[in-house]
Design a protein around this motif. Sequence first.
Motif, PDB file in Angstrom:
ATOM      1  N   LEU A  68      17.957 -32.285 -25.309  1.00 21.59           N
ATOM      2  CA  LEU A  68      17.214 -33.533 -25.496  1.00 21.59           C
ATOM      3  C   LEU A  68      16.644 -34.043 -24.176  1.00 21.59           C
ATOM      4  CD1 LEU A  68      19.494 -35.393 -28.048  1.00 21.59           C
ATOM      5  CD2 LEU A  68      17.227 -34.440 -28.445  1.00 21.59           C
ATOM      6  N   LYS A  69      17.401 -33.890 -23.094  1.00 20.96           N
ATOM      7  CA  LYS A  69      16.901 -34.324 -21.792  1.00 20.96           C
ATOM      8  C   LYS A  69      15.689 -33.491 -21.390  1.00 20.96           C
ATOM      9  CE  LYS A  69      18.156 -34.924 -16.958  1.00 20.96           C
ATOM     10  NZ  LYS A  69      16.889 -34.419 -16.515  1.00 20.96           N
ATOM     11  N   GLN A  70      15.761 -32.184 -21.611  1.00 22.30           N
ATOM     12  CA  GLN A  70      14.620 -31.333 -21.276  1.00 22.30           C
ATOM     13  C   GLN A  70      13.416 -31.682 -22.146  1.00 22.30           C
ATOM     14  OE1 GLN A  70      16.181 -27.410 -21.750  1.00 22.30           O
ATOM     15  NE2 GLN A  70      17.327 -27.451 -19.826  1.00 22.30           N
ATOM     16  N   LEU A  71      13.637 -31.931 -23.424  1.00 21.11           N
ATOM     17  CA  LEU A  71      12.542 -32.311 -24.316  1.00 21.11           C
ATOM     18  C   LEU A  71      11.958 -33.650 -23.890  1.00 21.11           C
ATOM     19  CD1 LEU A  71      10.996 -31.672 -26.962  1.00 21.11           C
ATOM     20  CD2 LEU A  71      12.703 -33.043 -28.146  1.00 21.11           C
ATOM     21  N   ASN A  72      12.814 -34.593 -23.527  1.00 26.10           N
ATOM     22  CA  ASN A  72      12.339 -35.903 -23.073  1.00 26.10           C
ATOM     23  C   ASN A  72      11.513 -35.752 -21.806  1.00 26.10           C
ATOM     24  OD1 ASN A  72      12.133 -38.750 -22.839  1.00 26.10           O
ATOM     25  ND2 ASN A  72      13.800 -38.708 -21.366  1.00 26.10           N
ATOM     26  N   ASP A  73      12.014 -34.967 -20.869  1.00 25.40           N
ATOM     27  CA  ASP A  73      11.278 -34.786 -19.616  1.00 25.40           C
ATOM     28  C   ASP A  73       9.929 -34.119 -19.867  1.00 25.40           C
ATOM     29  OD1 ASP A  73      13.378 -35.927 -18.287  1.00 25.40           O
ATOM     30  OD2 ASP A  73      14.249 -34.017 -17.627  1.00 25.40           O
ATOM     31  N   GLU A  75       8.175 -33.838 -23.018  1.00 29.57           N
ATOM     32  CA  GLU A  75       7.285 -34.442 -24.004  1.00 29.57           C
ATOM     33  C   GLU A  75       7.086 -35.943 -23.828  1.00 29.57           C
ATOM     34  OE1 GLU A  75       5.611 -32.919 -26.491  1.00 29.57           O
ATOM     35  OE2 GLU A  75       6.337 -30.959 -25.861  1.00 29.57           O
ATOM     36  N   PHE A  76       8.178 -36.688 -23.708  1.00 26.38           N
ATOM     37  CA  PHE A  76       8.088 -38.137 -23.820  1.00 26.38           C
ATOM     38  C   PHE A  76       8.090 -38.849 -22.479  1.00 26.38           C
ATOM     39  CE2 PHE A  76      10.421 -36.652 -27.649  1.00 26.38           C
ATOM     40  CZ  PHE A  76       9.378 -36.813 -28.530  1.00 26.38           C
ATOM     41  N   GLY A  77       8.923 -38.447 -21.570  1.00 22.51           N
ATOM     42  CA  GLY A  77       8.995 -39.088 -20.259  1.00 22.51           C
ATOM     43  C   GLY A  77       9.742 -40.409 -20.264  1.00 22.51           C
ATOM     44  N   TYR A  78      10.642 -40.619 -21.221  1.00 23.82           N
ATOM     45  CA  TYR A  78      11.441 -41.846 -21.223  1.00 23.82           C
ATOM     46  C   TYR A  78      12.406 -41.812 -20.047  1.00 23.82           C
ATOM     47  CZ  TYR A  78       9.877 -42.493 -26.036  1.00 23.82           C
ATOM     48  OH  TYR A  78       9.128 -42.649 -27.153  1.00 23.82           O
ATOM     49  N   LYS A  79      12.679 -42.974 -19.501  1.00 24.55           N
ATOM     50  CA  LYS A  79      13.631 -43.070 -18.400  1.00 24.55           C
ATOM     51  C   LYS A  79      14.659 -44.134 -18.738  1.00 24.55           C
ATOM     52  CE  LYS A  79      10.430 -41.606 -14.856  1.00 24.55           C
ATOM     53  NZ  LYS A  79      10.758 -40.268 -14.677  1.00 24.55           N
ATOM     54  N   ALA A  80      15.827 -44.004 -18.173  1.00 24.25           N
ATOM     55  CA  ALA A  80      16.877 -44.991 -18.394  1.00 24.25           C
ATOM     56  C   ALA A  80      16.484 -46.300 -17.722  1.00 24.25           C
ATOM     57  CB  ALA A  80      18.198 -44.483 -17.824  1.00 24.25           C
ATOM     58  N   PRO A  81      16.887 -47.435 -18.299  1.00 23.63           N
ATOM     59  CA  PRO A  81      16.539 -48.711 -17.678  1.00 23.63           C
ATOM     60  C   PRO A  81      17.208 -48.863 -16.318  1.00 23.63           C
ATOM     61  CG  PRO A  81      17.929 -49.043 -19.615  1.00 23.63           C
ATOM     62  CD  PRO A  81      17.621 -47.601 -19.544  1.00 23.63           C
ATOM     63  N   VAL A  82      16.504 -49.530 -15.422  1.00 27.98           N
ATOM     64  CA  VAL A  82      17.040 -49.788 -14.084  1.00 27.98           C
ATOM     65  C   VAL A  82      17.339 -51.276 -13.962  1.00 27.98           C
ATOM     66  CG1 VAL A  82      15.876 -47.820 -13.026  1.00 27.98           C
ATOM     67  CG2 VAL A  82      14.697 -49.992 -13.162  1.00 27.98           C
ATOM     68  N   ALA A  83      18.028 -51.661 -12.909  1.00 30.96           N
ATOM     69  CA  ALA A  83      18.475 -53.040 -12.761  1.00 30.96           C
ATOM     70  C   ALA A  83      17.303 -54.016 -12.675  1.00 30.96           C
ATOM     71  CB  ALA A  83      19.352 -53.170 -11.522  1.00 30.96           C
ATOM     72  N   GLY A  84      16.178 -53.583 -12.150  1.00 36.11           N
ATOM     73  CA  GLY A  84      15.035 -54.482 -12.019  1.00 36.11           C
ATOM     74  C   GLY A  84      14.386 -54.840 -13.341  1.00 36.11           C
ATOM     75  N   GLN A  85      14.736 -54.146 -14.426  1.00 34.74           N
ATOM     76  CA  GLN A  85      14.133 -54.430 -15.718  1.00 34.74           C
ATOM     77  C   GLN A  85      14.824 -55.564 -16.457  1.00 34.74           C
ATOM     78  OE1 GLN A  85      14.396 -50.209 -16.950  1.00 34.74           O
ATOM     79  NE2 GLN A  85      12.334 -50.571 -17.730  1.00 34.74           N
TER      80      GLN A  85
END
Length: 179
Positions: A68-73, A75-85
């Motif tokens: 899923l991580k490889q597919l995300n990287d 196809e989708f490019g989703y990233k985990a939220p960071v503290a600034g969000q």
Amino acid sequence: MNLTSDRIRSIGWVSVLLLCGALTIALMLRVNAVKSQVYDAEKRIVWVQQDIDFLQTEFQTRSNQQALKQLNDLEFGYKAPVAGQYIEGERQLAALGKAAGPGAPQPILFANAEKADAQSSGSSLLAMVSPISGATAAAMPEAGARESEQSKAEREDLARDADALGKRLARIEVAEAAQ
């Protein structure tokens, strides 16, 4: 002590019976000990099988996560939220709001009957407003009394249509399978 051969024979048989009984008890204890060891081994086998199943599930889950991580990287490019969000409170959330652009609809407001309006109109109810013209019912000269025959006919047609629709929706018809 005169021992006869019958007495010696009977003492011999009793001693043989006692020896056989002692051997039987010893053998029974040994069999029960082996049964207990077998039972413990079976419990360990079941535990190891459960552990193997758990580890296989864990391995499959982690491999799926990698896929899923490889597919995300890829196809989708989703990233985990960071503290600034994250925002700290309502004020910071309100600061993110934008002013309405030109041509944007007005925000929806809740109706609020004020005492001054209630005293001036003589009613505590809000004034009825026409959605088309925007005029209040009080500003329309006897709109209810002068309703035209055409609008009455339209209303009756709409009521009939609504009744027919209600009857159609109240029935459940089973569609025949297309062959």
